[in-house]
Design a protein around this motif. Structure first.
Motif, PDB file in Angstrom:
ATOM      1  N   SER A   1       0.832  -1.206   0.000  1.00 12.82           N
ATOM      2  CA  SER A   1       0.000   0.000   0.000  1.00 12.82           C
ATOM      3  C   SER A   1       0.865   1.253   0.000  1.00 12.82           C
ATOM      4  O   SER A   1       0.588   2.208  -0.743  1.00 12.82           O
ATOM      5  CB  SER A   1      -0.927   0.018   1.210  1.00 12.82           C
ATOM      6  N   ASN A   2       1.903   1.267   0.830  1.00 10.82           N
ATOM      7  CA  ASN A   2       2.814   2.416   0.865  1.00 10.82           C
ATOM      8  C   ASN A   2       3.531   2.595  -0.476  1.00 10.82           C
ATOM      9  O   ASN A   2       3.701   3.718  -0.949  1.00 10.82           O
ATOM     10  CB  ASN A   2       3.832   2.273   1.991  1.00 10.82           C
ATOM     11  N   ASN A   3       3.965   1.492  -1.075  1.00  3.81           N
ATOM     12  CA  ASN A   3       4.624   1.579  -2.382  1.00  3.81           C
ATOM     13  C   ASN A   3       3.695   2.204  -3.421  1.00  3.81           C
ATOM     14  O   ASN A   3       4.104   3.088  -4.174  1.00  3.81           O
ATOM     15  CB  ASN A   3       5.061   0.199  -2.857  1.00  3.81           C
ATOM     16  N   ILE A   4       2.462   1.751  -3.446  1.00  4.35           N
ATOM     17  CA  ILE A   4       1.505   2.279  -4.425  1.00  4.35           C
ATOM     18  C   ILE A   4       1.212   3.741  -4.145  1.00  4.35           C
ATOM     19  O   ILE A   4       1.197   4.571  -5.063  1.00  4.35           O
ATOM     20  CB  ILE A   4       0.220   1.426  -4.421  1.00  4.35           C
ATOM     21  N   LEU A   5       0.983   4.071  -2.869  1.00  3.76           N
ATOM     22  CA  LEU A   5       0.674   5.458  -2.502  1.00  3.76           C
ATOM     23  C   LEU A   5       1.808   6.402  -2.904  1.00  3.76           C
ATOM     24  O   LEU A   5       1.581   7.398  -3.591  1.00  3.76           O
ATOM     25  CB  LEU A   5       0.410   5.564  -0.999  1.00  3.76           C
ATOM     26  N   TYR A   6       3.032   6.072  -2.484  1.00  3.58           N
ATOM     27  CA  TYR A   6       4.161   6.964  -2.780  1.00  3.58           C
ATOM     28  C   TYR A   6       4.503   6.974  -4.268  1.00  3.58           C
ATOM     29  O   TYR A   6       4.950   7.991  -4.788  1.00  3.58           O
ATOM     30  CB  TYR A   6       5.376   6.610  -1.930  1.00  3.58           C
ATOM     31  N   HIS A   7       4.301   5.878  -4.961  1.00  2.00           N
ATOM     32  CA  HIS A   7       4.551   5.869  -6.394  1.00  2.00           C
ATOM     33  C   HIS A   7       3.548   6.770  -7.106  1.00  2.00           C
ATOM     34  O   HIS A   7       3.922   7.526  -8.018  1.00  2.00           O
ATOM     35  CB  HIS A   7       4.497   4.445  -6.954  1.00  2.00           C
ATOM     36  N   ASN A   8       2.295   6.712  -6.712  1.00  2.00           N
ATOM     37  CA  ASN A   8       1.296   7.598  -7.316  1.00  2.00           C
ATOM     38  C   ASN A   8       1.589   9.060  -6.994  1.00  2.00           C
ATOM     39  O   ASN A   8       1.426   9.931  -7.858  1.00  2.00           O
ATOM     40  CB  ASN A   8      -0.110   7.221  -6.849  1.00  2.00           C
ATOM     41  N   MET A   9       2.032   9.333  -5.771  1.00  2.00           N
ATOM     42  CA  MET A   9       2.400  10.700  -5.419  1.00  2.00           C
ATOM     43  C   MET A   9       3.600  11.155  -6.246  1.00  2.00           C
ATOM     44  O   MET A   9       3.647  12.301  -6.707  1.00  2.00           O
ATOM     45  CB  MET A   9       2.694  10.809  -3.917  1.00  2.00           C
ATOM     46  N   TYR A  10       4.568  10.255  -6.430  1.00  2.00           N
ATOM     47  CA  TYR A  10       5.730  10.570  -7.268  1.00  2.00           C
ATOM     48  C   TYR A  10       5.279  10.960  -8.676  1.00  2.00           C
ATOM     49  O   TYR A  10       5.728  11.973  -9.222  1.00  2.00           O
ATOM     50  CB  TYR A  10       6.690   9.372  -7.321  1.00  2.00           C
ATOM     51  N   LEU A  11       4.405  10.139  -9.257  1.00  2.00           N
ATOM     52  CA  LEU A  11       3.938  10.426 -10.616  1.00  2.00           C
ATOM     53  C   LEU A  11       3.222  11.772 -10.687  1.00  2.00           C
ATOM     54  O   LEU A  11       3.449  12.552 -11.610  1.00  2.00           O
ATOM     55  CB  LEU A  11       3.006   9.312 -11.095  1.00  2.00           C
ATOM     56  N   THR A  12       2.383  12.043  -9.704  1.00  2.00           N
ATOM     57  CA  THR A  12       1.645  13.306  -9.678  1.00  2.00           C
ATOM     58  C   THR A  12       2.600  14.487  -9.602  1.00  2.00           C
ATOM     59  O   THR A  12       2.501  15.441 -10.389  1.00  2.00           O
ATOM     60  CB  THR A  12       0.680  13.333  -8.479  1.00  2.00           C
ATOM     61  N   PHE A  13       3.537  14.430  -8.651  1.00  2.00           N
ATOM     62  CA  PHE A  13       4.496  15.528  -8.501  1.00  2.00           C
ATOM     63  C   PHE A  13       5.387  15.668  -9.733  1.00  2.00           C
ATOM     64  O   PHE A  13       5.669  16.780 -10.190  1.00  2.00           O
ATOM     65  CB  PHE A  13       5.364  15.342  -7.260  1.00  2.00           C
ATOM     66  N   PHE A  14       5.843  14.544 -10.272  1.00  2.00           N
ATOM     67  CA  PHE A  14       6.749  14.598 -11.422  1.00  2.00           C
ATOM     68  C   PHE A  14       6.062  15.251 -12.619  1.00  2.00           C
ATOM     69  O   PHE A  14       6.616  16.165 -13.242  1.00  2.00           O
ATOM     70  CB  PHE A  14       7.252  13.196 -11.795  1.00  2.00           C
ATOM     71  N   PHE A  15       4.869  14.802 -12.936  1.00  2.00           N
ATOM     72  CA  PHE A  15       4.195  15.371 -14.110  1.00  2.00           C
ATOM     73  C   PHE A  15       3.758  16.807 -13.880  1.00  2.00           C
ATOM     74  O   PHE A  15       3.736  17.611 -14.814  1.00  2.00           O
ATOM     75  CB  PHE A  15       3.028  14.480 -14.551  1.00  2.00           C
ATOM     76  N   GLN A  16       3.467  17.153 -12.629  1.00  2.00           N
ATOM     77  CA  GLN A  16       3.178  18.558 -12.334  1.00  2.00           C
ATOM     78  C   GLN A  16       4.444  19.405 -12.524  1.00  2.00           C
ATOM     79  O   GLN A  16       4.389  20.512 -13.046  1.00  2.00           O
ATOM     80  CB  GLN A  16       2.639  18.715 -10.907  1.00  2.00           C
TER      81      GLN A  16
ATOM     82  N   ASN B   1       9.856   1.355  -3.491  1.00  2.00           N
ATOM     83  CA  ASN B   1      10.873   0.570  -4.198  1.00  2.00           C
ATOM     84  C   ASN B   1      10.454   0.301  -5.641  1.00  2.00           C
ATOM     85  O   ASN B   1      10.913  -0.624  -6.264  1.00  2.00           O
ATOM     86  CB  ASN B   1      11.178  -0.735  -3.452  1.00  2.00           C
ATOM     87  N   ILE B   2       9.568   1.143  -6.149  1.00  2.00           N
ATOM     88  CA  ILE B   2       9.113   1.045  -7.532  1.00  2.00           C
ATOM     89  C   ILE B   2       9.779   2.172  -8.329  1.00  2.00           C
ATOM     90  O   ILE B   2       9.867   3.294  -7.862  1.00  2.00           O
ATOM     91  CB  ILE B   2       7.576   1.193  -7.617  1.00  2.00           C
ATOM     92  N   ASP B   3      10.223   1.879  -9.519  1.00  2.00           N
ATOM     93  CA  ASP B   3      10.780   2.880 -10.450  1.00  2.00           C
ATOM     94  C   ASP B   3      11.943   3.688  -9.876  1.00  2.00           C
ATOM     95  O   ASP B   3      12.039   4.889 -10.109  1.00  2.00           O
ATOM     96  CB  ASP B   3       9.684   3.857 -10.912  1.00  2.00           C
TER      97      ASP B   3
ATOM     98  N   LYS C   1      13.935   6.059 -12.161  1.00  2.00           N
ATOM     99  CA  LYS C   1      13.373   7.341 -12.603  1.00  2.00           C
ATOM    100  C   LYS C   1      14.075   8.534 -11.939  1.00  2.00           C
ATOM    101  O   LYS C   1      13.870   9.672 -12.345  1.00  2.00           O
ATOM    102  CB  LYS C   1      11.869   7.415 -12.310  1.00  2.00           C
ATOM    103  N   MET C   2      14.898   8.273 -10.945  1.00  2.00           N
ATOM    104  CA  MET C   2      15.621   9.337 -10.260  1.00  2.00           C
ATOM    105  C   MET C   2      16.515  10.097 -11.239  1.00  2.00           C
ATOM    106  O   MET C   2      16.642  11.316 -11.154  1.00  2.00           O
ATOM    107  CB  MET C   2      16.453   8.734  -9.124  1.00  2.00           C
ATOM    108  N   ASP C   3      17.097   9.374 -12.193  1.00  2.00           N
ATOM    109  CA  ASP C   3      17.958  10.021 -13.202  1.00  2.00           C
ATOM    110  C   ASP C   3      17.175  11.022 -14.045  1.00  2.00           C
ATOM    111  O   ASP C   3      17.692  12.076 -14.408  1.00  2.00           O
ATOM    112  CB  ASP C   3      18.597   8.960 -14.109  1.00  2.00           C
ATOM    113  N   GLU C   4      15.930  10.686 -14.351  1.00  2.00           N
ATOM    114  CA  GLU C   4      15.097  11.588 -15.142  1.00  2.00           C
ATOM    115  C   GLU C   4      14.803  12.880 -14.373  1.00  2.00           C
ATOM    116  O   GLU C   4      14.811  13.975 -14.953  1.00  2.00           O
ATOM    117  CB  GLU C   4      13.800  10.876 -15.516  1.00  2.00           C
ATOM    118  N   ILE C   5      14.576  12.746 -13.075  1.00  2.00           N
ATOM    119  CA  ILE C   5      14.333  13.932 -12.245  1.00  2.00           C
ATOM    120  C   ILE C   5      15.581  14.810 -12.215  1.00  2.00           C
ATOM    121  O   ILE C   5      15.499  16.034 -12.383  1.00  2.00           O
ATOM    122  CB  ILE C   5      13.916  13.521 -10.816  1.00  2.00           C
ATOM    123  N   ILE C   6      16.738  14.197 -12.019  1.00  2.00           N
ATOM    124  CA  ILE C   6      18.004  14.934 -11.986  1.00  2.00           C
ATOM    125  C   ILE C   6      18.225  15.658 -13.316  1.00  2.00           C
ATOM    126  O   ILE C   6      18.653  16.819 -13.350  1.00  2.00           O
ATOM    127  CB  ILE C   6      19.191  13.987 -11.676  1.00  2.00           C
TER     128      ILE C   6
END
Length: 179
Positions: free
Chosen positions: A78-93, A121-123, A126-131
């Motif tokens: 559940s935490n992985n899914i929650l934080y991954h979805n938050m990551y996607l939201t923040f990244f695309f914003q 621990n998903i994706d 993708k840290m390189d893309e953020i950098i």
């Protein structure tokens, strides 16, 4: 819990009956003859009862352990899914703000996406893309950040497992508004 108590009580009662049977076979009571067969049956009954009580206890312990393990796995997923979805939201914003050339807002969302990515621990790749996006902002759009923002972003960099830590730290130092 009541079922466990009932089963445990039944196990204790069967042990008492087995011990009593063994004791009665050992005594010379007229209706009971002490022969080898009855004594061995009593001993075998006691051994089987103890074995069954042990198996029942182990089943309850195993059930509890499986329940704890399953609950832990569910929480982790559940935490992985929650934080991954938050990551996607923040990244695309952040990408959206970058397209509008709102560099400070884009940095905020990109660093928040990085923070969310450190908690899952998903994706991780993708840290390189953020950098890369942060480097684009530094190169193409001049940004001056407050001391508090730089401190917060450096805190996030320390949490992240990236190879370009020093480079991103120097980028943040360049972006800090000197007052």
């Amino acid at each position: 819990m009541k079922k466990e108590n009932w089963t445990f009580g039944l196990s204790i009662a069967s042990i008492v009956i087995s011990v009593t049977t063994l004791w009665l076979c050992k005594m010379d009571i007229k209706p009971y003859d002490t022969d080898g067969a009855s004594l061995s049956i009593a001993v075998l009954t006691l051994v089987v009862t103890i074995y069954m009580a042990n198996q029942i206890y182990n089943a309850f312990v195993l059930k509890r352990e499986i329940k704890k393990s399953t609950q832990k796995d569910i929480e982790e997923s559940s935490n992985n899914i929650l934080y991954h979805n938050m990551y996607l939201t923040f990244f695309f914003q952040g990408v959206n703000e970058l397209k509008k050339t709102h560099s400070e807002a884009a940095l905020y969302y990109l660093f928040k996406s990085m923070e969310c990515l450190t908690k899952t621990n998903i994706d991780k790749d993708k840290m390189d893309e953020i950098i890369m996006k942060i480097k684009i902002i530094h190169k193409d759009y001049p940004v001056k950040l407050s001391k508090d923002d730089v401190f917060e972003y450096k805190r996030i960099i320390h949490l992240a497992d990236i190879k370009e830590k020093k480079e991103v730290m120097s980028i943040l130092d360049d972006m800090e508004a000197k007052v």
